[in-house]
Design an enzyme around this catalytic site. Sequence first.
Site, PDB file in Angstrom:
ATOM      1  N   ASP A 150     -31.889  18.864  -4.696  1.00 43.10           N
ATOM      2  CA  ASP A 150     -32.055  20.306  -4.471  1.00 43.10           C
ATOM      3  C   ASP A 150     -33.535  20.621  -4.277  1.00 43.10           C
ATOM      4  O   ASP A 150     -34.397  20.090  -4.980  1.00 43.10           O
ATOM      5  CB  ASP A 150     -31.489  21.082  -5.665  1.00 43.10           C
ATOM      6  N   GLY A 182     -23.300  33.534  -7.154  1.00 45.54           N
ATOM      7  CA  GLY A 182     -24.633  33.152  -6.703  1.00 45.54           C
ATOM      8  C   GLY A 182     -24.646  32.142  -5.571  1.00 45.54           C
ATOM      9  O   GLY A 182     -25.665  31.499  -5.324  1.00 45.54           O
ATOM     10  N   HIS A 233     -20.858  22.816  -1.798  1.00 43.78           N
ATOM     11  CA  HIS A 233     -21.786  21.854  -2.403  1.00 43.78           C
ATOM     12  C   HIS A 233     -21.566  21.824  -3.896  1.00 43.78           C
ATOM     13  O   HIS A 233     -21.436  22.858  -4.548  1.00 43.78           O
ATOM     14  CB  HIS A 233     -23.236  22.207  -2.070  1.00 43.78           C
TER      15      HIS A 233
END
Length: 116
Positions: free
Chosen positions: A32, A95, A102
Amino acid sequence: MATTECIFCKIVAGELPATVVREDEHTVAFRDINPQAPTHVLVVPKRHIPAVDALEEADAELIGRVVLAGKAVAQQEGISGAGYRLVLNNGPAAGQTVDHVHLHVLGGRQMHWPPG
Ligand code: 5GP
Ligand code: ZN
């Protein structure tokens, strides 16, 4: 969203740089860009699926492979023994900011519950 505009499709295609830590026939795992834990990896199906909400019966095997890839990432990152968290955010209230399914693999620190 067209798959040509999807940033995770671009990462899968190698058109956008990412630190890939694992890849197999059906999934890609990469770090990430804004990590929320010492280990924060995203596992995506290579095929564009916008969200968990868009999953169909025919995707059962594929989403299972995503979870198993998350487990493999946790093992190779050395966070399996201590424990780790797998997260699928679906929709704005959760969110979700990227509309390509993912799985977050988070570990390397103590996680808290309930999540924020
Ligand atoms: P969401 O909030 O949709 O569940 O998670 C999206 C994640 O994708 C966020 O944690 C965000 O930091 C990450 N992300 C967004 N853009 C990029 C990018 O271009 N590259 C990488 N590696 N991660 C990204
Ligand atoms: Zn996509």
